[in-house]
Design an enzyme around this catalytic site. Structure first.
Site, PDB file in Angstrom:
ATOM      1  N   LYS A  66     -42.657 -17.696 -37.548  1.00 16.04           N
ATOM      2  CA  LYS A  66     -43.249 -16.442 -38.045  1.00 16.04           C
ATOM      3  C   LYS A  66     -42.310 -15.675 -38.987  1.00 16.04           C
ATOM      4  O   LYS A  66     -42.763 -15.038 -39.933  1.00 16.04           O
ATOM      5  CB  LYS A  66     -43.661 -15.540 -36.873  1.00 16.04           C
ATOM      6  CG  LYS A  66     -44.883 -16.062 -36.124  1.00 16.04           C
ATOM      7  CD  LYS A  66     -45.326 -15.080 -35.044  1.00 16.04           C
ATOM      8  CE  LYS A  66     -46.505 -15.642 -34.263  1.00 16.04           C
ATOM      9  NZ  LYS A  66     -47.004 -14.704 -33.256  1.00 16.04           N
ATOM     10  N   GLY A 128     -40.956  -4.917 -23.329  1.00 19.79           N
ATOM     11  CA  GLY A 128     -40.516  -6.021 -24.187  1.00 19.79           C
ATOM     12  C   GLY A 128     -40.166  -5.524 -25.570  1.00 19.79           C
ATOM     13  O   GLY A 128     -40.602  -4.434 -25.996  1.00 19.79           O
ATOM     14  N   ALA A 129     -39.348  -6.295 -26.276  1.00 18.63           N
ATOM     15  CA  ALA A 129     -38.938  -5.900 -27.629  1.00 18.63           C
ATOM     16  C   ALA A 129     -38.744  -7.136 -28.490  1.00 18.63           C
ATOM     17  O   ALA A 129     -37.907  -7.153 -29.387  1.00 18.63           O
ATOM     18  CB  ALA A 129     -37.659  -5.067 -27.558  1.00 18.63           C
ATOM     19  N   GLY A 131     -40.737 -10.565 -30.692  1.00 19.23           N
ATOM     20  CA  GLY A 131     -41.610 -10.681 -31.853  1.00 19.23           C
ATOM     21  C   GLY A 131     -43.011 -10.136 -31.599  1.00 19.23           C
ATOM     22  O   GLY A 131     -43.600  -9.485 -32.471  1.00 19.23           O
ATOM     23  N   ALA A 132     -43.560 -10.400 -30.428  1.00 18.53           N
ATOM     24  CA  ALA A 132     -44.939  -9.971 -30.156  1.00 18.53           C
ATOM     25  C   ALA A 132     -45.034  -8.449 -30.160  1.00 18.53           C
ATOM     26  O   ALA A 132     -45.964  -7.869 -30.731  1.00 18.53           O
ATOM     27  CB  ALA A 132     -45.405 -10.548 -28.831  1.00 18.53           C
ATOM     28  N   LYS A 157     -32.343  -3.377 -27.915  1.00 17.74           N
ATOM     29  CA  LYS A 157     -33.425  -3.892 -28.771  1.00 17.74           C
ATOM     30  C   LYS A 157     -34.620  -2.938 -28.761  1.00 17.74           C
ATOM     31  O   LYS A 157     -35.291  -2.740 -29.781  1.00 17.74           O
ATOM     32  CB  LYS A 157     -33.850  -5.290 -28.301  1.00 17.74           C
ATOM     33  CG  LYS A 157     -32.896  -6.371 -28.790  1.00 17.74           C
ATOM     34  CD  LYS A 157     -33.063  -7.688 -28.058  1.00 17.74           C
ATOM     35  CE  LYS A 157     -34.308  -8.445 -28.412  1.00 17.74           C
ATOM     36  NZ  LYS A 157     -34.390  -9.742 -27.670  1.00 17.74           N
ATOM     37  N   MET A 215     -49.932  -9.786 -22.142  1.00 18.59           N
ATOM     38  CA  MET A 215     -50.245 -10.620 -23.320  1.00 18.59           C
ATOM     39  C   MET A 215     -50.403 -12.090 -22.951  1.00 18.59           C
ATOM     40  O   MET A 215     -50.988 -12.865 -23.693  1.00 18.59           O
ATOM     41  CB  MET A 215     -49.142 -10.494 -24.365  1.00 18.59           C
ATOM     42  CG  MET A 215     -49.178  -9.191 -25.113  1.00 18.59           C
ATOM     43  SD  MET A 215     -48.127  -9.375 -26.553  1.00 18.59           S
ATOM     44  CE  MET A 215     -47.821  -7.682 -26.935  1.00 18.59           C
ATOM     45  N   GLY A 239     -54.213 -11.754 -21.901  1.00 19.33           N
ATOM     46  CA  GLY A 239     -54.110 -11.841 -23.365  1.00 19.33           C
ATOM     47  C   GLY A 239     -55.051 -12.817 -24.057  1.00 19.33           C
ATOM     48  O   GLY A 239     -54.905 -13.049 -25.264  1.00 19.33           O
TER      49      GLY A 239
HETATM   50  P1  NDP Z   1     -39.753 -13.254 -27.608  1.00 18.67           P
HETATM   51  O1  NDP Z   1     -38.991 -14.411 -27.097  1.00 18.67           O
HETATM   52  O2  NDP Z   1     -39.605 -12.805 -29.011  1.00 18.67           O
HETATM   53  O3  NDP Z   1     -39.427 -11.972 -26.674  1.00 18.67           O
HETATM   54  C1  NDP Z   1     -39.406 -12.079 -25.283  1.00 18.67           C
HETATM   55  C2  NDP Z   1     -39.306 -10.698 -24.645  1.00 18.67           C
HETATM   56  O4  NDP Z   1     -39.481 -10.837 -23.227  1.00 18.67           O
HETATM   57  C3  NDP Z   1     -37.967 -10.001 -24.855  1.00 18.67           C
HETATM   58  O5  NDP Z   1     -38.189  -8.618 -24.945  1.00 18.67           O
HETATM   59  C4  NDP Z   1     -37.218 -10.365 -23.557  1.00 18.67           C
HETATM   60  O6  NDP Z   1     -36.214  -9.435 -23.213  1.00 18.67           O
HETATM   61  C5  NDP Z   1     -38.341 -10.279 -22.569  1.00 18.67           C
HETATM   62  N1  NDP Z   1     -38.124 -11.066 -21.336  1.00 18.67           N
HETATM   63  C6  NDP Z   1     -38.057 -12.424 -21.238  1.00 18.67           C
HETATM   64  N2  NDP Z   1     -37.910 -12.782 -19.948  1.00 18.67           N
HETATM   65  C7  NDP Z   1     -37.882 -11.642 -19.225  1.00 18.67           C
HETATM   66  C8  NDP Z   1     -37.757 -11.357 -17.817  1.00 18.67           C
HETATM   67  N3  NDP Z   1     -37.618 -12.328 -16.919  1.00 18.67           N
HETATM   68  N4  NDP Z   1     -37.776 -10.059 -17.417  1.00 18.67           N
HETATM   69  C9  NDP Z   1     -37.923  -9.069 -18.323  1.00 18.67           C
HETATM   70  N5  NDP Z   1     -38.041  -9.272 -19.671  1.00 18.67           N
HETATM   71  C10 NDP Z   1     -38.028 -10.543 -20.107  1.00 18.67           C
HETATM   72  O7  NDP Z   1     -41.290 -13.605 -27.256  1.00 18.67           O
HETATM   73  P2  NDP Z   1     -42.592 -13.041 -27.979  1.00 18.67           P
HETATM   74  O8  NDP Z   1     -42.397 -11.594 -28.207  1.00 18.67           O
HETATM   75  O9  NDP Z   1     -42.949 -13.912 -29.119  1.00 18.67           O
HETATM   76  O10 NDP Z   1     -43.726 -13.290 -26.856  1.00 18.67           O
HETATM   77  C11 NDP Z   1     -43.800 -12.511 -25.676  1.00 18.67           C
HETATM   78  C12 NDP Z   1     -45.029 -12.912 -24.861  1.00 18.67           C
HETATM   79  O11 NDP Z   1     -46.231 -12.571 -25.543  1.00 18.67           O
HETATM   80  C13 NDP Z   1     -45.127 -14.424 -24.564  1.00 18.67           C
HETATM   81  O12 NDP Z   1     -45.516 -14.580 -23.208  1.00 18.67           O
HETATM   82  C14 NDP Z   1     -46.222 -14.901 -25.481  1.00 18.67           C
HETATM   83  O13 NDP Z   1     -46.915 -16.016 -24.932  1.00 18.67           O
HETATM   84  C15 NDP Z   1     -47.132 -13.663 -25.526  1.00 18.67           C
HETATM   85  N6  NDP Z   1     -47.958 -13.611 -26.752  1.00 18.67           N
HETATM   86  C16 NDP Z   1     -49.329 -13.631 -26.608  1.00 18.67           C
HETATM   87  C17 NDP Z   1     -50.150 -13.586 -27.710  1.00 18.67           C
HETATM   88  C18 NDP Z   1     -51.637 -13.630 -27.524  1.00 18.67           C
HETATM   89  O14 NDP Z   1     -52.353 -13.809 -28.510  1.00 18.67           O
HETATM   90  N7  NDP Z   1     -52.133 -13.451 -26.321  1.00 18.67           N
HETATM   91  C19 NDP Z   1     -49.605 -13.486 -29.079  1.00 18.67           C
HETATM   92  C20 NDP Z   1     -48.148 -13.432 -29.136  1.00 18.67           C
HETATM   93  C21 NDP Z   1     -47.383 -13.503 -27.994  1.00 18.67           C
HETATM   94  P3  NDP Z   1     -34.728  -9.532 -23.879  1.00 18.67           P
HETATM   95  O15 NDP Z   1     -34.838  -8.887 -25.221  1.00 18.67           O
HETATM   96  O16 NDP Z   1     -33.877  -8.754 -22.942  1.00 18.67           O
HETATM   97  O17 NDP Z   1     -34.382 -10.997 -23.949  1.00 18.67           O
END
Ligand code: NDP
Length: 274
Positions: A66, A128-129, A131-132, A157, A215, A239
């Site tokens: 992306k 969360g912070a 890409g989504a 973040k 999501m 989602g």
């Molecule tokens: P990223 O990898 O960019 O970000 C992941 C985020 O989740 C970060 O903020 C991370 O925190 C946090 N995180 C991961 N594990 C944990 C945990 N165990 N406890 C707390 N926080 C956690 O992923 P995306 O933003 O791309 O995607 C996020 C979710 O959204 C995914 O599950 C994806 O499948 C879903 N999604 C759904 C869509 C839909 O159409 N339904 C579209 C796009 C995404 P940290 O910054 O501290 O690492």
């Protein structure tokens, strides 16, 4: 020759986009072919350019490309600029490529149209912070909520996101342990549900008026949605509607035809539960 569309990612076998867009094309009688393309990690730009030179009209882009799609686009919509990520590319009449991000519009449409969740003047918590979340903040702020609070495991973040979106509305960041009251709407934009984990939220953030959205989607409610159900949330939503919604916004951009996303969503929900 039929117009070509595709989703590019790595991995890509799990993608439901070919099914969704083929159904949209059938509904609206559009002559197009939509396929899933596995792209080598280091070849995105050359593969995408080649696609557009060979009757390709539009692409959906998924993990991990992306940001590269954002860099490659000749022109960007405002929501793609603010997201700094592109999930939709479209060949324009002059040969240039437009980049858009339809994830936020898909989520907002699912909440407002499919589930009658009001965002205007409401207090919203976004977890969360990544890409989504970056992709949804500007479309959410457009709906004029009274506030958006962003929390994230890595709080820095969340702070960066809140400050970069502050020109669009009332948005701030805090730590999980600073949350001390209920919100109207809670969005889980973390990937914690993928591993069945729960972000460390205090129970007080969920009230009986709270609409809670994860999501992620699956056959069963996620751990996060089960937690919110137990606390008496008014709505618990996954989602799948966002997935179909973002596809419908891409399809509309490409073909200028509004597909019946409700019908596709119902079919996909049925399939998930089989
Ligand atoms: P990223 O990898 O960019 O970000 C992941 C985020 O989740 C970060 O903020 C991370 O925190 C946090 N995180 C991961 N594990 C944990 C945990 N165990 N406890 C707390 N926080 C956690 O992923 P995306 O933003 O791309 O995607 C996020 C979710 O959204 C995914 O599950 C994806 O499948 C879903 N999604 C759904 C869509 C839909 O159409 N339904 C579209 C796009 C995404 P940290 O910054 O501290 O690492």
């Amino acid at each position: 020759m039929s117009d070509r569309y595709a989703v590019m990612g790595n991995p890509i076998h799990h993608s439901k986009s070919p099914q969704i867009h083929s159904e949209f094309a059938k509904q609206t009688q559009q002559d197009l072919i939509y396929s899933a393309m596995l792209v080598p990690i280091d070849s995105f730009e050359s593969v995408a350019k080649d696609f557009f030179q060979n009757n390709g009209k539009g692409l959906n882009i998924t993990v991990p490309f992306k940001e590269q799609a954002f860099q490659m686009a000749d022109e960007l919509t405002l929501r793609a600029q603010t997201a700094q990520a592109v999930n939709t590319l479209m060949l324009q009449a002059d040969g240039s490529v437009l980049g858009d991000n339809t994830d936020g519009a898909g989520l907002v449409g699912d909440l407002i149209t499919n589930h009658q969740v009001v965002l205007k003047d409401k207090r919203i918590l976004v977890i969360g912070a990544g890409g989504a979340v970056r992709g949804i903040l500007q479309p959410f702020l457009n709906e004029q909520p009274s506030s958006i609070t962003v929390v994230n495991r890595t709080v820095e973040k969340a702070k960066v996101l809140a400050s970069s979106f502050s020109e669009f509305g009332n948005i701030s960041a805090c730590e999980f342990n600073q949350l001390d009251e209920a919100f109207d709407v809670i969005i889980n934009g973390t990937s914690a549900s993928l591993s069945g984990e729960l972000p460390p939220l205090p129970d007080c953030v969920v009230g009986t008026h709270t609409a809670v959205y994860d999501m992620m989607y699956g056959k069963e409610p996620t751990t996060f949605l089960k937690w919110a159900q137990n606390l008496g949330a008014s709505k618990t939503l996954d989602g799948l509607g966002m997935l179909v919604g973002q596809a419908a916004v891409s399809f509309m951009l490409w073909r200028k035809q509004q597909p019946d996303s409700q019908k596709v969503l119902l079919d996909m929900r049925k399939q998930l539960q089989e």
